[in-house]
Motif scaffolding. Sequence first.
Motif, short mmCIF file in Angstrom:
data_model
loop_
_atom_site.label_atom_id
_atom_site.label_comp_id
_atom_site.label_asym_id
_atom_site.label_seq_id
_atom_site.Cartn_x
_atom_site.Cartn_y
_atom_site.Cartn_z
N GLU A 146 17.32 83.64 33.22
CA GLU A 146 16.33 82.50 32.69
C GLU A 146 15.04 82.06 33.08
O GLU A 146 14.39 82.48 33.74
CB GLU A 146 17.34 81.28 33.72
N GLN A 187 17.75 71.33 30.86
CA GLN A 187 17.51 69.85 30.65
C GLN A 187 17.87 68.98 31.18
O GLN A 187 17.12 68.31 31.29
CB GLN A 187 17.60 69.56 28.50
N ASN A 239 26.49 60.06 35.34
CA ASN A 239 27.56 60.00 34.37
C ASN A 239 28.46 61.63 35.28
O ASN A 239 29.60 61.19 34.39
CB ASN A 239 27.96 59.58 33.57
N VAL A 265 26.48 67.37 30.54
CA VAL A 265 26.41 67.92 31.94
C VAL A 265 27.76 68.31 32.46
O VAL A 265 28.44 69.59 32.40
CB VAL A 265 25.76 67.66 32.85
P1 FAD Z 1 20.59 73.14 28.71
O1 FAD Z 1 20.65 72.63 30.14
O2 FAD Z 1 19.51 73.09 28.00
O3 FAD Z 1 20.07 74.71 29.42
C1 FAD Z 1 19.55 76.15 28.96
C2 FAD Z 1 19.14 77.75 29.78
O4 FAD Z 1 17.93 78.44 29.62
C3 FAD Z 1 17.04 75.55 29.87
O5 FAD Z 1 17.11 75.77 30.98
C4 FAD Z 1 16.22 76.89 29.26
O6 FAD Z 1 15.43 77.23 29.84
C5 FAD Z 1 16.99 78.49 28.94
N1 FAD Z 1 16.74 78.91 27.68
C6 FAD Z 1 16.98 78.84 26.68
N2 FAD Z 1 16.50 79.41 25.64
C7 FAD Z 1 16.31 81.06 26.34
C8 FAD Z 1 15.86 82.50 26.49
N3 FAD Z 1 15.72 83.02 25.31
N4 FAD Z 1 15.75 83.24 27.49
C9 FAD Z 1 16.03 82.53 28.94
N5 FAD Z 1 16.54 81.25 29.05
C10 FAD Z 1 16.74 80.70 28.06
N6 FAD Z 1 23.67 64.60 29.77
C11 FAD Z 1 24.83 64.09 30.79
O7 FAD Z 1 25.94 64.41 31.04
N7 FAD Z 1 24.63 62.75 31.81
C12 FAD Z 1 23.70 62.39 31.31
O8 FAD Z 1 23.07 61.64 31.67
C13 FAD Z 1 22.04 62.97 30.26
N8 FAD Z 1 21.20 62.25 30.40
C14 FAD Z 1 19.80 63.48 29.78
C15 FAD Z 1 19.10 63.26 29.68
C16 FAD Z 1 17.16 63.52 28.75
C17 FAD Z 1 16.35 63.29 28.51
C18 FAD Z 1 18.09 64.67 28.39
C19 FAD Z 1 17.03 66.01 27.20
C20 FAD Z 1 20.01 65.49 27.79
C21 FAD Z 1 20.39 64.17 28.97
N9 FAD Z 1 21.91 64.97 28.89
C22 FAD Z 1 23.08 64.34 29.90
C23 FAD Z 1 22.32 65.98 27.88
C24 FAD Z 1 22.88 67.23 29.13
O9 FAD Z 1 21.42 67.32 30.08
C25 FAD Z 1 22.64 68.55 28.72
O10 FAD Z 1 24.33 68.54 27.96
C26 FAD Z 1 22.93 69.85 29.36
O11 FAD Z 1 21.85 70.58 29.94
C27 FAD Z 1 23.51 71.04 28.82
O12 FAD Z 1 23.69 72.01 29.51
P2 FAD Z 1 23.79 73.68 28.90
O13 FAD Z 1 23.40 74.78 30.86
O14 FAD Z 1 24.44 74.28 27.38
O15 FAD Z 1 22.12 73.56 28.05
#
Ligand code: FAD
Length: 310
Positions: A32, A39, A48, A290
Amino acid sequence: MLDLAIIGGGPAGLSAGLYATRGGLKNVVMFEKGLPGGQITSSSEIENYPGSAQILSGLDFMAPWSEQCMRFGLKHAMEEVTRISKNKEGTFHIALAGGKSEEAKSVVIATGSAPKRANFEGEAEFFGKGVSTCATCDGFFYKNKEVVALGGGDTALEEALYLSHICSKVYLVHRRDTFRASPSTIEKVKNNPKIELVLNVSIKKAYGDAMGLNGLIVVDKEGNERDIKVPGVFVFVGMNVNNTILKQEDGRFLCEMDDNGNVIVDLNMHTSVKGLFAAGDIRTKAQKQVVCAAGDGATAGIQALEYVNH
Ligand code: FAD
Ligand code: NAP
């Protein structure tokens, strides 16, 4: 040789790490590039997530997730992965920024998505000097000042509400007169006296000086312009999936992707390449929530465990 390399430390990557290590995999590293959490840590609140009745900021909500994983032996390498490729013998090569690399028997890709830019004139010039994509991070700089929030989705409306608690006024600028956000959020925005809806317009340009942003010119479909004098604009126009690490030297992707650049997986989060799994926002047809990312991550972690053990 790692048993499992997890790329990304958001809800999907952390859940994959929890299930793989708790299931008995010993040598599991989560790459990471920043602090774990993903995000959602840029969100002002999450209300939620099932079973979590208390409304927390994204940062506070995610804090215990990595603590819990580390207890079962997940290691965090604060490294940026630049490319994943498959070796002839079926293992994976993980190239890291700075020229180092690691080898792994299996990989879970959980790199999520990142904020898009709206591409109006001045956006890049004033990025970090008035233009932002994170209200939790930068909202405080505009305490008792007027700001613009751009977009019509859940993020724009939720963050406009958050900014209305800090700022004296929020102009919600959107290119249409209907929103993608959930009905309850739209209702809250419409009833908020500190939010003015500026609809059916696009941003023509952002202007300012060496000190930063001074305002925006917005224009409607008839060409009528309006000058909105604000020191801050928050751009919430959607997300791009982080898929570049799957691009090979010949320009092709390591595994099958859909037309929007999302990784194609089956119900077990298997990609088209054996030993490579994808979870969360990066995978095709993701709900971008999430709870869904966490579920995907758990599935991918369990499947990686089975793949390595058998
Ligand atoms: P991410 O959370 O995007 O995590 C991916 C990680 O990978 C990041 O930490 C990044 O730094 C890392 N990464 C990327 N590329 C590399 C690389 N090349 N090398 C090393 N590390 C890397 N969802 C809800 O359920 N409820 C909510 O209220 C809600 N509110 C939101 C509000 C905002 C402002 C945003 C932007 C999103 C919201 N969401 C919400 C959506 C939710 O945050 C995402 O669906 C969820 O975080 C996706 O999780 P993930 O683990 O797939 O990816
Ligand atoms: P989104 O739903 O894709 O909405 C993006 C908005 O930006 C749209 O209103 C779009 O307008 C507008 N837009 C796009 N490009 C633009 C441009 N160049 N200039 C001006 N406006 C532009 O993105 P999001 O709000 O970030 O949400 C992403 C995902 O996360 C969604 O699935 C969402 O449901 C989820 N999410 C969920 C929650 C929650 O559950 N509470 C909170 C935040 C996010 P048009 O409408 O005209 O296309």
